[in-house]
Scaffold this active site. Structure first.
Site, PDB file in Angstrom:
ATOM      1  N   GLY A  72      16.253  -1.915   9.168  1.00 46.14           N
ATOM      2  CA  GLY A  72      17.635  -1.403   7.597  1.00 46.14           C
ATOM      3  C   GLY A  72      17.411   0.269   7.450  1.00 46.14           C
ATOM      4  CB  ALA A  84      23.930   2.702  -0.726  1.00 43.75           C
ATOM      5  CB  VAL A 122      14.699  -1.500   4.414  1.00 47.11           C
ATOM      6  CG1 VAL A 122      14.027  -2.572   4.263  1.00 47.11           C
ATOM      7  CG2 VAL A 122      16.122  -0.877   3.582  1.00 47.11           C
ATOM      8  CG  ASP A 157      27.915  -3.932  -3.479  1.00 48.21           C
ATOM      9  OD1 ASP A 157      28.514  -4.250  -3.559  1.00 48.21           O
ATOM     10  OD2 ASP A 157      27.060  -3.538  -3.763  1.00 48.21           O
TER      11      ASP A 157
END
Ligand SMILES: Nc1ncnc2c1ncn2[C@@H]1O[C@H](COP(=O)(O)OP(=O)(O)OP(=O)(O)O)[C@@H](O)[C@H]1O
Length: 396
Positions: A118, A121, A125, A213
């Site tokens: 993945g 921001a 990953v 978030d």
């Protein structure tokens, strides 16, 4: 003799002066050290510290496990780093690097950083197979990171390795066609588990933590589809937070917070309301205003009539009563006035009631109906009795 006495007196005085000077330096030294350590603690109080949040069964934090065992270790800053590609720059920072042990182990565990799972921001990953047998997700700060290095460090501080969540993010299950649509029951369970995680952050953690978030891409699912709240980069250990600029993700941010610049637990509740609507409707708040909610709300009476917001991918297979309960709850979470929003504790209570097996809810409903019938028959009996009595009085 007099000389000897004078010498002794001078010796003693010099000794005393030296002793006093030494004692004073020691005291100063101790006080200085204490002050420094106090300062460090104060910094900790206001700094983001995801790593101190314990993991709970349904829990909130996915960022500890592997890193905890390495807390406080110094990183071996060897020449191995010099051959790293530029985007691995973030790993050079000692606190970050220390989390996973030696870089060679990381390289090996990620097959030379080829196991990309993945991109966030901060950067890419990777899936890592650790020697211990554990599988981890490893986050790396990219040079062109949309979020700053400071936030990367605050989230990762000592937590570059995360528990691997094999089912990826909730967002991917809601929007990625390659996944089967989530069943209604699973959606309700995920909403309840996330609520429990947030309830813990608000009411269980000391001091309370606000994540700031909450969104579907920060909800990760393990192999049995149990959710965990991830990405504590913006979190703070305070109930009310003043901020010079609004943090969070467009679509989920509390509008009140935009004007006051104060982030509270109830701002969190707003984001959670958006998340519930998202889970039920399959519509991403990031993609624009949730006007469909306002449109649906026009037809709602006594918390009934929310059906039209249901995700079309569900093809009508949802529990209407549960959907109405959840939508009504989400709507109160999104109240523009923060003090009118429920607390995470109230939300968990309501969602737990909603999630109860249908039988017990029906049973509950039936009990309620029985009570109402009993009340009605009591009234009729009472009414007839009065009439009868007045009738007989009149007859007399
Ligand atoms: N612990 C994990 N286990 C499995 N996959 C993960 C894990 N952490 C992150 N991922 C994958 O990597 C992607 C990027 O994660 P990351 O947390 O960096 O960014 P994000 O939360 O998606 O976005 P942003 O950084 O903008 O908040 C996630 O969407 C998910 O697919």
């Amino acid at each position: 003799m007099r000389n000897f006495q004078r010498g002794l007196a001078i010796g003693i005085s010099v000794g005393v002066v030296i002793g006093v000077v030494l004692a004073m330096s020691v005291i100063c030294c101790i006080r200085y050290r204490r002050k420094r350590s106090d300062l460090c603690h104060d910094e900790d109080k206001v700094s983001p510290r995801a790593e101190t949040i314990p993991i709970r069964a349904h829990g909130a934090d996915s960022s500890t496990m592997l890193s905890d065992s390495h807390r406080g270790q110094e990183s071996p800053r060897t020449s191995e780093w010099s051959n790293m590609p530029q985007w691995l720059e973030g790993l050079k920072r000692k606190s970050v690097a220390s989390a996973c042990g030696i870089p060679k182990e990381l390289e090996r565990a990620t097959y030379d950083f080829t196991t990309n799972i993945g991109h966030g921001a901060f950067g890419p990953v990777f899936k890592a197979q650790m020697k211990t047998g554990q599988t981890a997700a490893v986050k790396v700060l990219a040079n062109d990171s949309r979020q700053g290095a400071m936030e990367f460090l605050s989230e990762k501080k000592e937590n570059i390795c995360y528990v691997y969540m094999s089912n990826g993010s909730l967002a991917s299950h809601l929007y990625n066609e390659k996944h089967e649509p989530l069943s209604w029951d699973l959606r309700v369970r995920i909403a309840l588990d996330v609520a429990r995680g947030l309830e813990y952050l608000h009411h269980g953690a000391v001091p309370p933590v606000v994540h700031r978030d909450i969104k579907s891409s920060n909800i990760l699912l393990d192999r049995s589809m149990k959710p965990r709240v991830a990405d504590f980069g913006l979190s703070r250990q305070k109930a009310n937070l003043h901020s010079s600029n609004v943090k969070g993700t467009f679509g989920y941010v509390d509008p009140e917070c935009m004007s006051t610049l104060i982030f509270t637990k109830r701002s969190h509740v707003y984001s959670f309301g958006e998340l519930i609507f998202e889970i039920m409707s399959g519509k991403n708040p990031q993609q624009g205003p949730m006007e469909y909610v306002e449109l649906a709300a026009i037809d709602v009476e006594n918390d009934v009539g929310w059906e039209e917001i249901a995700d079309p991918r569900l093809q009508g297979t949802f529990d209407v009563q549960q959907l109405n309960h959840m939508a009504a709850l989400a709507y109160t979470c999104n109240n523009p006035v923060s003090r009118k929003r429920p607390s995470m504790r109230d939300i968990v209570l309501t969602l737990s009631e909603t999630h109860k097996p249908r039988n017990s809810r029906v049973q509950h409903g039936q009990n309620h109906l029985l009570k109402q019938r009993k009340l009605l028959s009591n009234w009729i009996f009472f009414f007839l009795k009065i009439n009868f009595q007045t009738g007989s009085t009149r007859d007399c």
